[in-house]
Design a protein around this motif. Structure first.
Motif, PDB file in Angstrom:
ATOM      1  N   LYS A  19      31.271  33.591  47.902  1.00 49.15           N
ATOM      2  CA  LYS A  19      32.337  34.101  48.764  1.00 49.15           C
ATOM      3  C   LYS A  19      32.663  35.569  48.552  1.00 49.15           C
ATOM      4  O   LYS A  19      33.502  36.124  49.266  1.00 49.15           O
ATOM      5  N   GLY A  20      32.047  36.193  47.565  1.00 51.97           N
ATOM      6  CA  GLY A  20      32.296  37.614  47.333  1.00 51.97           C
ATOM      7  C   GLY A  20      33.671  37.920  46.793  1.00 51.97           C
ATOM      8  O   GLY A  20      34.222  39.007  47.035  1.00 51.97           O
ATOM      9  N   GLU A  21      34.264  36.999  46.028  1.00 55.09           N
ATOM     10  CA  GLU A  21      35.579  37.231  45.441  1.00 55.09           C
ATOM     11  C   GLU A  21      35.450  38.084  44.177  1.00 55.09           C
ATOM     12  O   GLU A  21      34.392  38.132  43.540  1.00 55.09           O
ATOM     13  N   ASP A  22      36.544  38.732  43.812  1.00 50.94           N
ATOM     14  CA  ASP A  22      36.560  39.627  42.650  1.00 50.94           C
ATOM     15  C   ASP A  22      37.084  38.869  41.435  1.00 50.94           C
ATOM     16  O   ASP A  22      38.296  38.698  41.272  1.00 50.94           O
ATOM     17  N   ILE A  23      36.177  38.412  40.570  1.00 48.08           N
ATOM     18  CA  ILE A  23      36.584  37.611  39.415  1.00 48.08           C
ATOM     19  C   ILE A  23      37.334  38.430  38.365  1.00 48.08           C
ATOM     20  O   ILE A  23      37.904  37.864  37.429  1.00 48.08           O
ATOM     21  N   GLY A  24      37.366  39.747  38.525  1.00 46.63           N
ATOM     22  CA  GLY A  24      38.110  40.586  37.603  1.00 46.63           C
ATOM     23  C   GLY A  24      39.502  40.917  38.086  1.00 46.63           C
ATOM     24  O   GLY A  24      40.284  41.580  37.386  1.00 46.63           O
ATOM     25  N   ASP A  25      39.853  40.451  39.283  1.00 48.00           N
ATOM     26  CA  ASP A  25      41.143  40.775  39.896  1.00 48.00           C
ATOM     27  C   ASP A  25      42.178  39.707  39.558  1.00 48.00           C
ATOM     28  O   ASP A  25      41.992  38.518  39.870  1.00 48.00           O
ATOM     29  N   ILE A  26      43.251  40.109  38.942  1.00 45.82           N
ATOM     30  CA  ILE A  26      44.278  39.161  38.524  1.00 45.82           C
ATOM     31  C   ILE A  26      44.890  38.428  39.721  1.00 45.82           C
ATOM     32  O   ILE A  26      45.169  37.224  39.651  1.00 45.82           O
ATOM     33  N   GLU A  27      45.073  39.136  40.845  1.00 47.16           N
ATOM     34  CA  GLU A  27      45.656  38.491  42.018  1.00 47.16           C
ATOM     35  C   GLU A  27      44.770  37.346  42.506  1.00 47.16           C
ATOM     36  O   GLU A  27      45.279  36.282  42.887  1.00 47.16           O
ATOM     37  N   TYR A  28      43.461  37.559  42.505  1.00 44.89           N
ATOM     38  CA  TYR A  28      42.545  36.485  42.914  1.00 44.89           C
ATOM     39  C   TYR A  28      42.636  35.308  41.952  1.00 44.89           C
ATOM     40  O   TYR A  28      42.678  34.144  42.373  1.00 44.89           O
ATOM     41  N   VAL A  53      30.902  43.335  41.506  1.00 38.62           N
ATOM     42  CA  VAL A  53      30.472  43.434  40.111  1.00 38.62           C
ATOM     43  C   VAL A  53      31.676  43.778  39.240  1.00 38.62           C
ATOM     44  O   VAL A  53      32.249  44.862  39.348  1.00 38.62           O
ATOM     45  N   ALA A  54      32.062  42.827  38.380  1.00 41.57           N
ATOM     46  CA  ALA A  54      33.250  43.016  37.546  1.00 41.57           C
ATOM     47  C   ALA A  54      33.018  42.401  36.176  1.00 41.57           C
ATOM     48  O   ALA A  54      32.237  41.454  36.030  1.00 41.57           O
ATOM     49  N   ASN A  55      33.698  42.927  35.177  1.00 42.81           N
ATOM     50  CA  ASN A  55      33.649  42.364  33.843  1.00 42.81           C
ATOM     51  C   ASN A  55      34.278  40.967  33.885  1.00 42.81           C
ATOM     52  O   ASN A  55      35.328  40.762  34.495  1.00 42.81           O
ATOM     53  N   SER A  56      33.659  40.004  33.231  1.00 44.59           N
ATOM     54  CA  SER A  56      34.099  38.610  33.329  1.00 44.59           C
ATOM     55  C   SER A  56      35.094  38.178  32.243  1.00 44.59           C
ATOM     56  O   SER A  56      35.484  37.015  32.204  1.00 44.59           O
ATOM     57  N   LEU A  67      35.534  29.560  40.301  1.00 46.25           N
ATOM     58  CA  LEU A  67      35.154  30.950  40.038  1.00 46.25           C
ATOM     59  C   LEU A  67      33.680  31.206  40.323  1.00 46.25           C
ATOM     60  O   LEU A  67      33.323  32.264  40.857  1.00 46.25           O
ATOM     61  N   LEU A  68      32.816  30.271  39.976  1.00 45.47           N
ATOM     62  CA  LEU A  68      31.390  30.447  40.256  1.00 45.47           C
ATOM     63  C   LEU A  68      31.144  30.513  41.760  1.00 45.47           C
ATOM     64  O   LEU A  68      30.398  31.373  42.242  1.00 45.47           O
ATOM     65  N   SER A  69      31.787  29.626  42.495  1.00 51.59           N
ATOM     66  CA  SER A  69      31.635  29.640  43.946  1.00 51.59           C
ATOM     67  C   SER A  69      32.232  30.914  44.542  1.00 51.59           C
ATOM     68  O   SER A  69      31.643  31.547  45.423  1.00 51.59           O
ATOM     69  N   GLY A  70      33.404  31.296  44.047  1.00 53.24           N
ATOM     70  CA  GLY A  70      34.041  32.512  44.547  1.00 53.24           C
ATOM     71  C   GLY A  70      33.168  33.737  44.326  1.00 53.24           C
ATOM     72  O   GLY A  70      33.046  34.592  45.206  1.00 53.24           O
ATOM     73  N   HIS A  94      35.340  47.185  36.606  1.00 51.52           N
ATOM     74  CA  HIS A  94      34.631  47.086  37.880  1.00 51.52           C
ATOM     75  C   HIS A  94      33.539  48.134  37.942  1.00 51.52           C
ATOM     76  O   HIS A  94      33.718  49.258  37.487  1.00 51.52           O
ATOM     77  N   PHE A  95      32.404  47.739  38.502  1.00 56.67           N
ATOM     78  CA  PHE A  95      31.267  48.631  38.676  1.00 56.67           C
ATOM     79  C   PHE A  95      31.296  49.187  40.096  1.00 56.67           C
ATOM     80  O   PHE A  95      31.422  48.430  41.061  1.00 56.67           O
TER      81      PHE A  95
END
Length: 235
Positions: free
Chosen positions: A128-137, A95-98, A121-124, A50-51
Motif C-alpha cells: 500500500k505504500g504506507e510510511d512505516i516510520g511515520d508515527i501518525e500512520y 524507504v524508512a528506518n524500521s 505493517l508488512l502489507s502497508g 527517511h531516505f
C-alpha cells in the motif's frame, strides 16, 4: 512448541516467508499447541529516518548495483510474492528506518496483537505504500487494531520498547543470525529464509515428534508394562 521468527518490516522475503510458514502451520495437526513469537531485526539500522529517494535508488546505492538490475530483482520477488497471494508494489514503497515500527510491534505484542500488527505493517509497506516510520500512520494502524491511540502515540513519541528491540537484535546476533526471515523451533532447529511451505511442514513435524512424550509400545500379551525395577523394588 515455541516458534520464534526474526524478521524486519522492511524485508520483502519476510512477508513471503510469513505466508509460507502460515500455510504450513495451518495444515499442522498440532497447530493449537504451537506458540509463535515475532522478534525484531533490522537489515539496515544505519538508514536515516527517511531516505530521500525510491526503493530502487536506495538498494542500488546500498548494494552498488545498477538500477536496471535492482528492478529485475524486484520482478523476481514480486512473482514469488504473487504466488503467495501478495501484491507487492515496489514503486510505492516509502524507504524508512524500521526501528520505530519495531517498537510499535512490541507494544502491540504486549496487548496480544503482535501477529495482527505484523501483518498490517508488512502489507502497508509492501502493498500500500504506507510510511512505516511515520508515527501518525502507526497510531492509525494501532487504533484500527483496537489499541488506545494515546498509548501508542506516547510510546512512539517517547523511547518505550527501544530496549526490547535492541535485545531482540542482540539475541539474533548471539544465535548467529545474519539474515531474515529466520525461524527458530524450540531453540533446537533453525530455518533460514523464506523456504517452501513443505520445508516448514517437515520441520514442525520433526520438532514436535522430538519434544512429545514417548509412545509406550505393548508387549506380546498386549500389556504396556513388562517386568521392571522402580523405586519400590523389582517386579
Amino acid at each position: 512448541m515455541k516458534v520464534e521468527i526474526w524478521s524486519d518490516v522492511a524485508c520483502p522475503w519476510c512477508f513471503i516467508g510469513k505466508r509460507r510458514f502460515e500455510a504450513a502451520l495451518a495444515d499442522f495437526e498440532h497447530k493449537d499447541g504451537v506458540e509463535v513469537h515475532w522478534r525484531s531485526y533490522q537489515l539496515d539500522p544505519t538508514l536515516p529516518a527517511h531516505f530521500d529517494g525510491t526503493e530502487t535508488q536506495y538498494l542500488s546505492q546500498m548494494k552498488g548495483m545498477p538500477e536496471p538490475q535492482v528492478r529485475q530483482m524486484f520482478e523476481h520477488v514480486k512473482a514469488q510474492a504473487a504466488g503467495e497471494g501478495l501484491a507487492f508494489d515496489f514503486d510505492k514503497i516509502v524507504v524508512a528506518n524500521s526501528f520505530t515500527a519495531h517498537r510499535f510491534l512490541h507494544l502491540a505484542k504486549e496487548h496480544g496483537l503482535g501477529a495482527e500488527a505484523k501483518e498490517a505493517l508488512l502489507s502497508g509497506h509492501f502493498e500500500k505504500g504506507e510510511d512505516i516510520g511515520d508515527i501518525e500512520y502507526l497510531v492509525c494502524t494501532g487504533a484500527a487494531l483496537g489499541l488506545d491511540e494515546r498509548e501508542v502515540r506516547d510510546a512512539l513519541e517517547g523511547n518505550r520498547f527501544a530496549e526490547e528491540v535492541r535485545a531482540d537484535i542482540a539475541e539474533a546476533r548471539a544465535l548467529g543470525i545474519t539474515g531474515v526471515p529466520f525461524f527458530v523451533l524450540d531453540r533446537k532447529y533453525g530455518i533460514s529464509g523464506a523456504q517452501p511451505a513443505e520445508v516448514f511442514s517437515q520441520a514442525l513435524k520433526q520438532a514436535w515428534a522430538e519434544r512429545s512424550p514417548l509412545t509406550v509400545l505393548a508387549g506380546p500379551a498386549g500389556s504396556a508394562d513388562g517386568p521392571a525395577c522402580g523405586p519400590e523394588g523389582c517386579d
